[in-house]
Design a protein around this motif. Structure first.
Motif, short mmCIF file in Angstrom:
data_model
loop_
_atom_site.label_atom_id
_atom_site.label_comp_id
_atom_site.label_asym_id
_atom_site.label_seq_id
_atom_site.Cartn_x
_atom_site.Cartn_y
_atom_site.Cartn_z
N LYS A 241 0.83 -1.20 0.00
CA LYS A 241 0.00 0.00 0.00
C LYS A 241 0.88 1.27 0.00
O LYS A 241 0.61 2.24 -0.72
CB LYS A 241 -0.92 -0.01 1.24
CG LYS A 241 -2.05 0.97 1.21
CD LYS A 241 -3.10 0.67 2.27
CE LYS A 241 -3.94 1.91 2.55
NZ LYS A 241 -3.56 2.60 3.80
N LYS A 244 2.25 1.91 -3.39
CA LYS A 244 1.22 2.48 -4.27
C LYS A 244 1.13 4.00 -4.10
O LYS A 244 0.92 4.74 -5.06
CB LYS A 244 -0.15 1.85 -3.97
CG LYS A 244 -0.32 0.46 -4.52
CD LYS A 244 -1.43 0.41 -5.57
CE LYS A 244 -1.37 -0.90 -6.33
NZ LYS A 244 -1.81 -2.04 -5.48
N GLU A 247 3.97 5.53 -5.95
CA GLU A 247 3.68 5.50 -7.38
C GLU A 247 2.76 6.67 -7.75
O GLU A 247 2.97 7.37 -8.75
CB GLU A 247 3.00 4.17 -7.74
CG GLU A 247 2.74 3.98 -9.23
CD GLU A 247 1.81 2.82 -9.51
OE1 GLU A 247 0.69 2.79 -8.92
OE2 GLU A 247 2.16 1.95 -10.31
N ASP A 248 1.77 6.87 -6.92
CA ASP A 248 0.82 7.96 -7.11
C ASP A 248 1.53 9.31 -7.16
O ASP A 248 1.34 10.11 -8.07
CB ASP A 248 -0.14 7.95 -5.92
CG ASP A 248 -1.57 8.06 -6.38
OD1 ASP A 248 -1.93 7.35 -7.34
OD2 ASP A 248 -2.31 8.87 -5.78
N ASN A 269 5.54 -1.79 -10.42
CA ASN A 269 4.82 -3.06 -10.49
C ASN A 269 5.39 -4.05 -9.47
O ASN A 269 6.59 -4.28 -9.43
CB ASN A 269 4.98 -3.66 -11.90
CG ASN A 269 4.25 -4.97 -12.06
OD1 ASN A 269 3.02 -5.00 -12.04
ND2 ASN A 269 5.00 -6.07 -12.19
N ASP B 234 -2.71 -7.86 -5.69
CA ASP B 234 -3.70 -6.91 -5.18
C ASP B 234 -4.99 -7.64 -4.77
O ASP B 234 -5.58 -7.37 -3.73
CB ASP B 234 -4.03 -5.84 -6.23
CG ASP B 234 -2.89 -4.84 -6.40
OD1 ASP B 234 -1.93 -4.90 -5.60
OD2 ASP B 234 -2.95 -4.01 -7.32
#
Lengths: 426, 426
Positions: A241, A244, A247-248, A269, B234
């Motif tokens: 998480k 992620k 990445e955002d 990824n 995920d």
């Protein structure tokens, strides 16, 4: 352009059409050789003979593992390149023109599960205008486009002013040591073109990438008293998480219009997860393996530092990581990002010739993956463009194919672009 | 109790103390044999000789794989038990008393990573009152407690009314086929005692458990265009969260006071995760392996159905699962839960004798793991209690040890309990 190019293009088109059968035959011969890592020699021999027959200066050599290792850009699973030669053919210009490197890799990824192939992966069989086989799209088809282009120049006796350096390299699928070796051997040019499978799109920028491995710790206990342990699987969910979110953040910074239509320009990824050893034990480790996309506008080192610092910050999200920090290591594949200025003349010439040959506007995008263009750009200082006839989503897949028409359309666009870029001696 | 037991206990205590050296020697010999699955014969031979020397009726046989397979309770990784005998010794009672099975397993789990052991895992070395070695706590120490108890009865010429059936079984660590074979061979009794490593706690209930494997699907894509794929990693996070909710629901239903101090009476542990094959590909599968705890008050079949239905319900949480359902399969280990009535006389006798020998109240709890007591209870209809000298958190760990004093304290408690349960012929 104008009248001159119209007549010239007609001749070029006719010559390519006349040589189509030979081109298909050459592609089939190349596809029928399983030139996976370490087994490139037989395919390179065919390239060598083809270049020799066209009268080019040829150079065949086995890259020197020791020399390559000394480079900070070296990334390969091997150090010994015996039996894995690079081949270069030089079409000398008459002088006064701009030079260009045409770079293509001869290595292919393994065929994978044979049961998923309808035909032998190395058949080179042609059905409905498509040739099938491992490597036909990535990127032997593109290599044949370049060779057909060179052959056409010879057939029509068109003498370029600048040098054309044709490179058939090894190791692109395994970290780029073939192209690195060509750079270290001194091959230089004013620009480079790489016909990787782009679906005939033009990629002036290519995303870089690097592989990472993250180690997450837990504390073991019997599954029946799992509350006495700390599950590394549970902790790895927090790590995923957290990544992620990074990445955002990274993608929000991308403003380049070439990425406008791409949902996540530089993804991170997570490709592999492995943790725990026993169903009834609390898992005390998890290993995550992934690929971090690197923007053409950033340095590999900066991207690396950013995720390393981000992983160090896990303790703020979950105190466990203060005492048992997750660690990140870098291993395996690494592809430098590549780019060419948006107003570079090679880009406009290629786009114009695309329009000229195919009567439609070229699609210009940033590529979602790296190529040897990163090495050419960043190590060789050679502005590079990726443009080729292969089918992007067929690369590395079973039943890989290429549409043969695209191979010869690309060849035509390449010939015209070489003429415009290198100049012609009349 | 009272006067009789005081004198008797003094004699018993003295006899056990006098035989302590022999008991330690026996335990050491047993620990020095690496009696992992398939290699139990040498250790069973020592048990056989010990029972024979005490004058018990002995029965040694290799369980019949075909017969075992026919039982719905069979769970093993093998079907051939050649070279892996069970041993039973029967101390015949004089008649009119209640019988009891003393059940202990001779198999040990593998030593694991030798580097984590300070001494050879099969040394049986004694340091500061502790003996070290694989299996010393789980559960050769408990087996020696039982043998010392029987030996003490013989030494003091105490003749019980009821039969004592001593079972040294194989395969407890791999699904209980040894005890299942003993049940199928016809060994029956009015109750059973199993000295698994309980830290001298008394477990009238044992949690059952079964292993499961969950398959989660994704859709592959290149990591650089990960938005074109669906990450099975995920999706597996959703599955893990969903299972935690089920665990929550199941544990809220547990009201048994024996579980009052246990944070999660019947945990569902995810012990292993594995997914994806390549760092720069979107993973298209994940496999989760885990252990589901089963309450002593529920049927295995009901627990199984509950989680199967729960997994089917994933589509309501995330539509992906409607089209690509996660699947659950059952494999490997399975341990039936076991229990004895809270007012069963064996339980009160054991607790009283514990207090009598150690001058403190016994701790009575529900065990967080299954034992062969589940098979004895549910297949053999023999009420079973687990109580033993081993150190719970040392089982299956490197540098496994047992405190030798506990072995002989347990023996003393067992002798007194056998006398009370089976009755004595004066």
């Amino acid at each position: 352009m104008g009248e001159r190019t119209n007549i010239l293009q007609k001749n070029i088109h006719q010559s390519i059409t006349a040589n189509r059968k030979d081109g298909i035959h050459l592609l089939k011969r190349l596809v029928q050789i399983a030139s996976t890592q370490g087994k490139e020699a037989d395919a390179q021999r065919i390239i060598l003979e083809t270049l020799f027959d066209m009268g080019l200066d040829v150079d065949l050599w086995e890259p020197n593992g020791e020399e390559l290792q000394a480079s900070p850009y070296f990334a390969s699973s091997r150090y010994d390149f015996s039996g894995s030669p690079n081949v270069v053919g030089v079409l000398k210009g008459t002088g006064g023109g701009r030079s260009i490197i045409l770079n293509g890799h001869i290595d292919v990824v393994p065929a994978g599960d044979r049961n998923q192939w309808e035909e032998d992966p190395f058949s080179g069989i042609v059905k409905n205008g498509k040739m099938y086989g491992r490597g036909v799209t990535d990127m032997k088809g593109g290599n044949v486009s370049m060779l057909v282009a060179l052959k056409t120049l010879q057939t029509l006796n068109i003498r370029l002013k600048g040098d054309v350096i044709f490179e058939s390299v090894i190791e692109e699928e395994s970290g780029g040591s073939g192209t690195l070796a060509a750079i270290l051997r001194g091959y230089q040019a004013d620009a480079a073109l790489i016909p990787e499978p782009t679906n005939m799109k033009i990629f002036p920028k290519q995303q870089g990438s690097m592989w990472f491995r993250i180690h997450v710790k837990g504390r073991s206990a019997h599954g029946g008293t799992r509350y006495e342990g700390v599950s590394a699987i549970d902790k790895s969910l927090i790590v995923i998480k957290h990544i992620k979110e990074l990445e955002d953040q990274r993608n929000k910074r991308i403003t380049d219009p070439l990425y406008a239509k791409i949902p996540i320009p530089i993804p991170i990824n997570i490709g592999k997860i492995e943790g725990g050893e026993w169903p009834s034990s609390v898992p005390d480790f998890v290993i995550l393996e992934g690929r971090m996309g690197v923007s053409p506008d950033e340095q590999m080192e900066d991207a690396r530092l950013e995720i390393e610092t981000w992983i160090e910050g896990l303790g703020e999200v979950e105190p466990w990581f203060n005492v048992h920090p997750a660690s990140i290591e870098w291993y395996g594949g690494r592809w430098l990002p590549g780019s060419i200025d948006s107003d570079h003349e090679l880009l406009s010439l290629l786009s114009e010739n695309y329009r000229f040959v195919l009567n439609e506007e070229a699609i210009i995008e940033a590529s979602p993956w790296g190529t040897d263009g990163g090495l050419l750009t960043q190590v060789g200082n050679i502005p590079s463009i990726v443009f080729g006839p292969g089918v992007t989503d067929q690369a590395h897949f079973p039943n890989e194919y290429i549409e043969l028409d695209r191979v010869f359309e690309a060849a035509e666009i390449i010939v015209l672009t070489l003429i415009d870029w290198c100049g012609v001696e009349y």
